[in-house]
Scaffold this motif. Structure first.
Motif, mmCIF file in Angstrom:
data_model
loop_
_atom_site.group_PDB
_atom_site.id
_atom_site.type_symbol
_atom_site.label_atom_id
_atom_site.label_comp_id
_atom_site.label_asym_id
_atom_site.label_seq_id
_atom_site.Cartn_x
_atom_site.Cartn_y
_atom_site.Cartn_z
ATOM 1 N N ARG A 41 85.432 63.112 22.585
ATOM 2 C CA ARG A 41 84.961 64.011 23.647
ATOM 3 C C ARG A 41 84.120 65.245 22.818
ATOM 4 N NH1 ARG A 41 88.772 65.392 26.705
ATOM 5 N NH2 ARG A 41 89.244 67.359 25.639
ATOM 6 N N MET A 42 84.766 65.670 21.702
ATOM 7 C CA MET A 42 83.992 66.679 20.960
ATOM 8 C C MET A 42 82.809 66.197 20.181
ATOM 9 S SD MET A 42 87.323 69.076 19.333
ATOM 10 C CE MET A 42 88.135 67.639 18.662
ATOM 11 N N ARG A 43 83.000 65.000 19.894
ATOM 12 C CA ARG A 43 81.809 64.366 19.096
ATOM 13 C C ARG A 43 80.850 64.158 19.873
ATOM 14 N NH1 ARG A 43 79.981 59.128 18.084
ATOM 15 N NH2 ARG A 43 78.794 58.824 16.544
ATOM 16 N N ALA A 44 80.984 63.705 21.090
ATOM 17 C CA ALA A 44 79.867 63.563 22.281
ATOM 18 C C ALA A 44 79.236 64.956 22.686
ATOM 19 C CB ALA A 44 80.493 63.065 23.581
ATOM 20 N N ASP A 45 80.183 65.799 22.906
ATOM 21 C CA ASP A 45 79.676 67.425 23.003
ATOM 22 C C ASP A 45 78.762 67.884 21.989
ATOM 23 O OD1 ASP A 45 81.114 67.197 25.398
ATOM 24 O OD2 ASP A 45 82.640 68.724 24.765
ATOM 25 N N SER A 46 79.126 67.621 20.635
ATOM 26 C CA SER A 46 78.420 68.118 19.419
ATOM 27 C C SER A 46 76.865 67.209 19.722
ATOM 28 C CB SER A 46 79.197 67.693 18.454
ATOM 29 O OG SER A 46 78.373 68.071 17.193
ATOM 30 N N ILE A 47 77.076 66.057 19.891
ATOM 31 C CA ILE A 47 75.657 65.148 19.920
ATOM 32 C C ILE A 47 74.844 65.707 21.012
ATOM 33 C CG2 ILE A 47 74.731 62.804 20.411
ATOM 34 C CD1 ILE A 47 77.144 61.749 18.899
ATOM 35 N N ALA A 48 75.364 66.090 22.156
ATOM 36 C CA ALA A 48 74.749 66.564 23.270
ATOM 37 C C ALA A 48 74.135 67.800 22.965
ATOM 38 C CB ALA A 48 75.453 66.714 24.576
#
Length: 198
Positions: A41-48
């Motif tokens: 989730r943190m990775r997805a948030d960072s990409i977003a």
């Protein structure tokens, strides 16, 4: 008496120490970091977030480029409004090259309803002062008539004649005379409201 108690206490201590069990080792602590789901989730948030920042930067650059283009178009419109038109010897009739320039001005003036112009008529040095003042006035009025024929309100314009009093080129030859037979355009209102032609 001291010895009598010392030996049994010592023996009992040794005996208890020998019977004592070692405590089992403590289990290894469970990892306290984020779970795989949390990492994902943190990775997805960072990409977003990175994408959103890139989109904001791209939008800001697009707006900057649009504003630069708009400012260039306004500067070009201002230049077109300021361009002189020239006349033939002893004539107040609009020449074909002047007509093209006046059509461009009319388009800009239609897009800039708050702009007002002073039309300044000029003549070369040949002829009397009175004649040249009248000729300069006919030239300015000819330009005014051109603009009103394109639907522009006459109240947006004033006309003045300087005759031969303000030569553009202060010489006595054909080239100078050709440049001095002109109408000049001075913005008297709405300088900051000039818009490019639509």
């Amino acid at each position: 008496m001291y010895r009598r108690f010392f030996i049994p206490v010592l023996a009992l201590t040794v005996l208890l120490a020998g019977c004592r069990r070692e405590a089992p080792p403590a289990p290894a602590p469970e990892p306290t970091g984020p779970s795989q789901a949390e990492l994902d989730r943190m990775r997805a948030d960072s990409i977003a977030q990175a994408r959103a920042e890139a989109e904001r930067a791209a939008e800001a650059e697009r707006q900057r480029q649009e504003e630069l283009a708009r400012q260039r178009a306004i500067a070009a419109a201002r230049d077109i409004l300021g361009q002189r038109v020239h006349f033939d010897l002893d004539e107040s009739r609009i020449r074909p090259d002047a007509e093209q320039a006046l059509r461009q001005k009319a388009d800009i003036l239609r897009a800039s309803p708050n702009v007002r112009l002073r039309l300044e008529g000029h003549a070369d040095e040949r002829g009397s002062n009175e004649y040249n003042l009248a000729l300069g006035n006919r030239r300015a009025e000819s330009v005014l008539q051109f603009f009103t024929s394109f639907g522009l309100d006459a109240s947006r314009f004033t006309t003045v004649s300087y005759g031969e009093e303000r030569p553009l080129v202060n010489q006595s030859n054909e080239s100078a005379w050709d440049q001095n037979r002109r109408v000049e355009f001075i913005v008297t209102a709405g300088q900051d409201q000039i818009n490019p032609a639509r």
